[in-house]
Design a protein around this motif. Structure first.
Motif, mmCIF file in Angstrom:
data_model
loop_
_atom_site.group_PDB
_atom_site.id
_atom_site.type_symbol
_atom_site.label_atom_id
_atom_site.label_comp_id
_atom_site.label_asym_id
_atom_site.label_seq_id
_atom_site.Cartn_x
_atom_site.Cartn_y
_atom_site.Cartn_z
ATOM 1 N N TYR A 89 -28.225 -29.217 -2.530
ATOM 2 C CA TYR A 89 -27.674 -27.978 -1.962
ATOM 3 C C TYR A 89 -28.770 -27.192 -1.247
ATOM 4 N N ASP A 90 -29.931 -27.070 -1.890
ATOM 5 C CA ASP A 90 -31.039 -26.319 -1.291
ATOM 6 C C ASP A 90 -31.538 -26.984 -0.013
ATOM 7 N N LYS A 148 -29.678 -28.678 1.975
ATOM 8 C CA LYS A 148 -28.556 -28.730 2.915
ATOM 9 C C LYS A 148 -28.013 -30.139 3.150
ATOM 10 N N ASN A 149 -28.055 -30.975 2.128
ATOM 11 C CA ASN A 149 -27.391 -32.272 2.239
ATOM 12 C C ASN A 149 -26.507 -32.533 1.009
#
Length: 208
Positions: free
Chosen positions: A196-197, A199-200
């Motif tokens: 999540y951090d 962005k995938n």
């Protein structure tokens, strides 16, 4: 020193009356806000009792706005497991999801597998799903169907709306746990948070 009302000037008498009136108004306001606060503190306990009295699934379809508001209260307001009304809100959302006739969706996938041994986290994940589904329906006029009998050649998790629901619910849950500093949920969950951090998250949730 006592005050003799017969020797008060008109100005003094008016000041005294205004003072007493202000005190009464202040007491009235305090009682009003206390009653409102108590009402809010019991809001979801009352909702849970209402649901427990329902006799059929059609009745559950009449409280969608209340369930959406309950999910918002759980996910977007300060949280404490010691808050009885907050815990009753979770129970109300869980009960609605079990008995409503309009929504049936299995909770599965990589995020679920990472938290499945923690009943509290699973309830929050389901609450996140309910929040997204009802928000889309009531605020954007979108129906997320999540067909439990997928088209031929596709698995349940390969359906677009199912992936949308699982992804958006995962984002809601991760944000909630970040806000409440509850991210220490094991290695598998940490990998999902890292995705999540970075962005995938979508790729990690649905890669084979």
């Amino acid at each position: 020193m006592s005050i003799d009302p017969f020797i008060l000037s008109q100005t003094q008498l008016l000041t005294l009356i205004q003072s007493n009136t202000m005190k009464k108004n202040a007491y009235t306001l305090i009682l009003f806000f206390l009653s409102i606060s108590f009402s809010f503190c019991q809001e979801h306990t009352t909702l849970l009792k209402k649901l427990e009295a329902f006799k059929n699934s059609d009745q559950y379809n009449t409280v969608e706005h209340e369930i959406l508001n309950a999910s918002k209260n759980i996910l977007f307001q300060p949280f404490s497991v010691k808050d009885k009304d907050k815990m009753d809100a979770i129970k109300a959302v869980d009960r609605w999801l079990v008995y409503t006739g309009d929504y049936t969706f299995p909770v599965m996938g990589k995020l679920y597998n990472a938290i499945k041994n923690d009943e509290y986290l699973v309830s929050l994940y389901k609450t996140s799903m309910v929040n997204y589904i009802l928000d889309q329906k009531l605020n954007y006029n979108r129906i997320i169907t999540c067909n439990i009998n997928p088209p031929k050649g596709k698995t349940y998790l390969e359906q677009n709306d199912v992936r949308e629901l699982h992804y958006e619910a995962a984002v809601i849950l991760i944000k909630f746990l970040k806000e409440n500093k509850e991210l220490d949920q094991g290695k598998d969950f940490k990998n999902i948070v890292n995705a999540y951090d970075e962005k995938n998250l979508r790729e990690v949730l649905f890669e084979s």
